[in-house]
Scaffold this motif. Sequence first.
Motif, short mmCIF file in Angstrom:
data_model
loop_
_atom_site.label_atom_id
_atom_site.label_comp_id
_atom_site.label_asym_id
_atom_site.label_seq_id
_atom_site.Cartn_x
_atom_site.Cartn_y
_atom_site.Cartn_z
N PHE A 1 1.07 -7.80 -7.24
CA PHE A 1 2.48 -8.13 -7.43
C PHE A 1 3.07 -7.25 -8.52
N ASP A 2 4.34 -6.85 -8.31
CA ASP A 2 5.07 -6.14 -9.34
C ASP A 2 6.54 -6.53 -9.25
N ALA A 3 7.40 -5.74 -9.88
CA ALA A 3 8.83 -6.09 -9.90
C ALA A 3 9.47 -6.05 -8.51
N ASP A 4 8.86 -5.31 -7.57
CA ASP A 4 9.40 -5.23 -6.22
C ASP A 4 8.92 -6.37 -5.32
N GLY A 5 7.88 -7.10 -5.73
CA GLY A 5 7.34 -8.17 -4.91
C GLY A 5 5.84 -8.01 -4.74
N GLY A 6 5.30 -8.74 -3.77
CA GLY A 6 3.87 -8.69 -3.50
C GLY A 6 3.56 -7.67 -2.42
N LEU A 7 2.37 -7.10 -2.47
CA LEU A 7 1.90 -6.19 -1.43
C LEU A 7 0.46 -6.54 -1.08
N LEU A 8 0.25 -6.87 0.19
CA LEU A 8 -1.09 -7.12 0.72
C LEU A 8 -1.50 -5.92 1.55
N THR A 9 -2.66 -5.36 1.27
CA THR A 9 -3.21 -4.29 2.09
C THR A 9 -4.61 -4.66 2.53
N VAL A 10 -5.00 -4.15 3.69
CA VAL A 10 -6.39 -4.25 4.15
C VAL A 10 -6.85 -2.83 4.46
N SER A 11 -7.95 -2.44 3.85
CA SER A 11 -8.53 -1.13 4.12
C SER A 11 -9.92 -1.30 4.72
N TYR A 12 -10.31 -0.30 5.49
CA TYR A 12 -11.64 -0.28 6.11
C TYR A 12 -12.05 1.17 6.25
N GLN A 13 -13.24 1.50 5.74
CA GLN A 13 -13.72 2.87 5.74
C GLN A 13 -12.67 3.82 5.16
N SER A 14 -12.06 3.35 4.08
CA SER A 14 -11.07 4.11 3.29
C SER A 14 -9.77 4.39 4.03
N GLU A 15 -9.52 3.70 5.13
CA GLU A 15 -8.27 3.84 5.87
C GLU A 15 -7.43 2.58 5.70
N LEU A 16 -6.12 2.74 5.65
CA LEU A 16 -5.21 1.60 5.60
C LEU A 16 -5.04 1.04 7.01
#
Length: 312
Positions: free
Chosen positions: A184-199
């Motif tokens: 979370f930051d001033a812009d909001g939350g960000l959820l990411t999922v990565s696998y084998q270094s790829e988004l």
Amino acid sequence: MRLFGKAEKKNGWLAIGLTADGVQAAAIERRTGGLPKVLLAASYPGRADEAGASLARLGKDLHANRYQCTTLLGAGGYQLLMVEAPNVPEAEMKTALGWRVKDMIDFPLEQATIDMALLPTANGSNQARQAFAVAARNSVLMPHQRLFADSKIALTAIDIGEMAQRNISALLEPEGRGLALLAFDADGGLLTVSYQSELYLARRIDITLNQLLDPDHERLHQLYDRITLELQRSLDHFERQFSFVTVAKLVLSPVGEGDLCTYLTSNLYLPVEQLDLAKVLDLSAAPELQEPAQQAGFLRTLGAALRERAST
């Protein structure tokens, strides 16, 4: 200039982030057989209208000309879309992708800069190949580039938060499994999922870090409920779309003094851990990053500094 494209390393990357309360920079050296080393993490406080002066000072103090430099677009400066990749030769892919997303963006295609990242397909899968397309208004990009040029800082690339966060996530991935990272930051939350270094997944959550610092217990737990529901929906959707990826755990970037990590541990089916960058980065030259709040504040700038030679 590519938004998050490939570039050859010279003397490492200097990532520069423009924040609501100033400018920050980070440089990281990748080393064979050791953790990536944070060479510097610096902040230059100031108002938004003072960014040019702060950048000029930063460039001089940190010898920006010795690095390849990248910066991050703000969350409102672009759109990130996942689409089915067109069945065309790779040389034609970006143009074809632009036509595919032209009705999905909220400004004319001719006023946009388009870039892309193709996702690998599962072995033996007949599933259509997916791609992330990022579209940014030229009217946003050009003043951004001019600000750096006027400050005598030559940009090699421009990054986005999702790809920068992916770079952090890639360091945390267990072998052969995916990893979810929430910050979370001033812009909001960000959820990411990565696998084998790829988004593979990027979802914005409309809750800011400042809201999560609210001392009111009842309001805070209403926010926790909203976050939990969004995580459950996003991860369930991810499992249906990418069934070949097993997400090992959710890692949460530090969030004030609240108990969001404990709350998520009790309400999600995934294991939940709090992020500690000292486990994946050598912070010996940046002792200020030992503090969890500082790690959270520098997260995406550090991620942008983790660009690799052949990385998108």
